[in-house]
Motif scaffolding. Structure first.
Motif, PDB file in Angstrom:
ATOM      1  N   ALA A 217      14.282 -16.598  -7.643  1.00 59.69           N
ATOM      2  CA  ALA A 217      14.783 -17.300  -8.830  1.00 59.69           C
ATOM      3  C   ALA A 217      16.292 -17.100  -8.964  1.00 59.69           C
ATOM      4  CB  ALA A 217      14.064 -16.810 -10.089  1.00 59.69           C
ATOM      5  N   VAL A 218      16.757 -15.879  -8.735  1.00 53.95           N
ATOM      6  CA  VAL A 218      18.185 -15.587  -8.817  1.00 53.95           C
ATOM      7  C   VAL A 218      18.951 -16.430  -7.796  1.00 53.95           C
ATOM      8  CG1 VAL A 218      19.950 -13.811  -8.419  1.00 53.95           C
ATOM      9  CG2 VAL A 218      17.905 -13.269  -9.773  1.00 53.95           C
ATOM     10  N   ALA A 219      18.464 -16.455  -6.567  1.00 54.99           N
ATOM     11  CA  ALA A 219      19.141 -17.220  -5.508  1.00 54.99           C
ATOM     12  C   ALA A 219      19.113 -18.721  -5.799  1.00 54.99           C
ATOM     13  CB  ALA A 219      18.482 -16.932  -4.159  1.00 54.99           C
ATOM     14  N   THR A 220      17.986 -19.231  -6.245  1.00 52.66           N
ATOM     15  CA  THR A 220      17.861 -20.655  -6.539  1.00 52.66           C
ATOM     16  C   THR A 220      18.789 -21.065  -7.674  1.00 52.66           C
ATOM     17  OG1 THR A 220      15.563 -20.683  -5.782  1.00 52.66           O
ATOM     18  CG2 THR A 220      16.241 -22.464  -7.254  1.00 52.66           C
TER      19      THR A 220
ATOM     20  N   VAL B 197       8.722 -22.152 -10.313  1.00 49.58           N
ATOM     21  CA  VAL B 197       9.989 -21.818 -10.968  1.00 49.58           C
ATOM     22  C   VAL B 197       9.720 -20.933 -12.185  1.00 49.58           C
ATOM     23  CG1 VAL B 197      11.960 -22.763 -12.239  1.00 49.58           C
ATOM     24  CG2 VAL B 197      11.175 -23.877 -10.150  1.00 49.58           C
ATOM     25  N   LEU B 198       8.710 -21.303 -12.965  1.00 52.68           N
ATOM     26  CA  LEU B 198       8.359 -20.510 -14.145  1.00 52.68           C
ATOM     27  C   LEU B 198       7.885 -19.120 -13.737  1.00 52.68           C
ATOM     28  CD1 LEU B 198       6.496 -23.225 -16.228  1.00 52.68           C
ATOM     29  CD2 LEU B 198       8.816 -22.342 -16.604  1.00 52.68           C
ATOM     30  N   ARG B 199       7.112 -19.046 -12.665  1.00 44.84           N
ATOM     31  CA  ARG B 199       6.669 -17.740 -12.160  1.00 44.84           C
ATOM     32  C   ARG B 199       7.880 -16.889 -11.787  1.00 44.84           C
ATOM     33  NH1 ARG B 199       3.536 -18.306  -6.919  1.00 44.84           N
ATOM     34  NH2 ARG B 199       5.655 -18.490  -6.162  1.00 44.84           N
ATOM     35  N   GLY B 200       8.869 -17.500 -11.146  1.00 46.89           N
ATOM     36  CA  GLY B 200      10.083 -16.784 -10.768  1.00 46.89           C
ATOM     37  C   GLY B 200      10.864 -16.311 -11.979  1.00 46.89           C
ATOM     38  N   PHE B 201      10.973 -17.172 -12.995  1.00 47.99           N
ATOM     39  CA  PHE B 201      11.670 -16.773 -14.221  1.00 47.99           C
ATOM     40  C   PHE B 201      10.938 -15.638 -14.922  1.00 47.99           C
ATOM     41  CE2 PHE B 201      13.741 -21.197 -14.825  1.00 47.99           C
ATOM     42  CZ  PHE B 201      14.862 -20.801 -14.124  1.00 47.99           C
ATOM     43  N   GLY B 202       9.613 -15.714 -14.953  1.00 49.01           N
ATOM     44  CA  GLY B 202       8.840 -14.637 -15.561  1.00 49.01           C
ATOM     45  C   GLY B 202       9.006 -13.331 -14.814  1.00 49.01           C
ATOM     46  N   ALA B 203       8.961 -13.408 -13.496  1.00 51.49           N
ATOM     47  CA  ALA B 203       9.147 -12.205 -12.682  1.00 51.49           C
ATOM     48  C   ALA B 203      10.552 -11.642 -12.874  1.00 51.49           C
ATOM     49  CB  ALA B 203       8.881 -12.521 -11.207  1.00 51.49           C
ATOM     50  N   TYR B 204      11.532 -12.524 -12.988  1.00 56.24           N
ATOM     51  CA  TYR B 204      12.906 -12.081 -13.237  1.00 56.24           C
ATOM     52  C   TYR B 204      12.977 -11.309 -14.564  1.00 56.24           C
ATOM     53  CZ  TYR B 204      17.814 -12.231 -14.508  1.00 56.24           C
ATOM     54  OH  TYR B 204      19.080 -11.885 -14.916  1.00 56.24           O
ATOM     55  N   ALA B 205      12.373 -11.859 -15.608  1.00 57.54           N
ATOM     56  CA  ALA B 205      12.356 -11.165 -16.903  1.00 57.54           C
ATOM     57  C   ALA B 205      11.640  -9.825 -16.773  1.00 57.54           C
ATOM     58  CB  ALA B 205      11.679 -12.033 -17.965  1.00 57.54           C
ATOM     59  N   GLY B 206      10.564  -9.801 -15.996  1.00 61.26           N
ATOM     60  CA  GLY B 206       9.853  -8.550 -15.769  1.00 61.26           C
ATOM     61  C   GLY B 206      10.724  -7.517 -15.080  1.00 61.26           C
ATOM     62  N   GLU B 207      11.518  -7.969 -14.133  1.00 65.07           N
ATOM     63  CA  GLU B 207      12.426  -7.045 -13.453  1.00 65.07           C
ATOM     64  C   GLU B 207      13.513  -6.525 -14.400  1.00 65.07           C
ATOM     65  OE1 GLU B 207      12.792  -5.557 -10.158  1.00 65.07           O
ATOM     66  OE2 GLU B 207      10.694  -5.897 -10.670  1.00 65.07           O
ATOM     67  N   VAL B 208      13.972  -7.377 -15.306  1.00 66.27           N
ATOM     68  CA  VAL B 208      14.943  -6.913 -16.312  1.00 66.27           C
ATOM     69  C   VAL B 208      14.306  -5.800 -17.141  1.00 66.27           C
ATOM     70  CG1 VAL B 208      16.266  -7.561 -18.377  1.00 66.27           C
ATOM     71  CG2 VAL B 208      16.207  -9.102 -16.396  1.00 66.27           C
ATOM     72  N   ILE B 209      13.073  -6.030 -17.583  1.00 62.12           N
ATOM     73  CA  ILE B 209      12.361  -5.029 -18.380  1.00 62.12           C
ATOM     74  C   ILE B 209      12.140  -3.758 -17.568  1.00 62.12           C
ATOM     75  CG2 ILE B 209      10.167  -4.500 -19.522  1.00 62.12           C
ATOM     76  CD1 ILE B 209      10.058  -7.564 -20.240  1.00 62.12           C
ATOM     77  N   ALA B 210      11.696  -3.908 -16.327  1.00 62.74           N
ATOM     78  CA  ALA B 210      11.424  -2.737 -15.474  1.00 62.74           C
ATOM     79  C   ALA B 210      12.685  -1.902 -15.275  1.00 62.74           C
ATOM     80  CB  ALA B 210      10.850  -3.186 -14.126  1.00 62.74           C
ATOM     81  N   ARG B 211      13.794  -2.558 -15.060  1.00 60.18           N
ATOM     82  CA  ARG B 211      15.045  -1.821 -14.835  1.00 60.18           C
ATOM     83  C   ARG B 211      15.538  -1.126 -16.094  1.00 60.18           C
ATOM     84  NH1 ARG B 211      18.457  -5.469 -10.521  1.00 60.18           N
ATOM     85  NH2 ARG B 211      16.722  -5.772  -9.080  1.00 60.18           N
ATOM     86  N   ARG B 212      15.265  -1.712 -17.255  1.00 62.26           N
ATOM     87  CA  ARG B 212      15.716  -1.108 -18.518  1.00 62.26           C
ATOM     88  C   ARG B 212      14.802   0.009 -18.993  1.00 62.26           C
ATOM     89  NH1 ARG B 212      19.655  -0.938 -21.294  1.00 62.26           N
ATOM     90  NH2 ARG B 212      18.693  -1.520 -23.235  1.00 62.26           N
TER      91      ARG B 212
END
Length: 133
Positions: A22-25, A64-79
């Motif tokens: 998602a980040v790359a796209t 795309v939505l799956r990628g955005f959701g995973a991206y948000a999950g990674e933000v949460i995981a990192r925080r």
């Protein structure tokens, strides 16, 4: 180590890849920089809203939505130090306080006009900060 503990790192493999895609796209296609910050989720929410307003069929934007959701999950995981878990093909997060989060489903809810990845992240990170965790 239990079998369940041994599978946790594996559960993160797909969501991490979806988030990176998602980040790359977004960087290449939409010229939108996503830096795994909480603030970047404002941009993701707006992007989902734009896609929804364009009337794209769900099947066309599902990955795309799956990628955005995973991206948000990674933000949460990192925080928060949350870990990805997988059950029956679904991926979700468990934050250190024991709460469960489904950012991929939240992205789908955003597309339906009833969700926010930014607010999901705020809720997942605020409780931890308020409890001193």
């Amino acid at each position: 180590m239990t079998a369940q503990q041994a599978t946790r790192p594996h559960a993160a493999t797909k969501p991490m890849r979806w988030a990176a895609d998602a980040v790359a796209t977004m960087r290449e296609g939409a010229r939108l920089r996503l830096d795994y910050s909480e603030q970047s989720l404002w941009r993701v929410d707006r992007m989902i809203e734009e896609i929804r307003r364009e009337g794209a069929p769900y099947a066309a934007v599902e990955s795309v939505l799956r990628g955005f959701g995973a991206y948000a999950g990674e933000v949460i995981a990192r925080r928060t130090g949350a870990e990805w878990w997988e059950t029956g093909g679904d991926h979700w997060l468990r934050t250190p306080d024991g709460r469960l989060w489904d950012p991929v489903d939240e992205a789908r809810r955003c597309y339906g006009g009833d969700g926010s990845l930014r607010l999901l992240c705020r809720d997942a990170t605020t409780y931890r900060a308020a409890t001193g965790g």
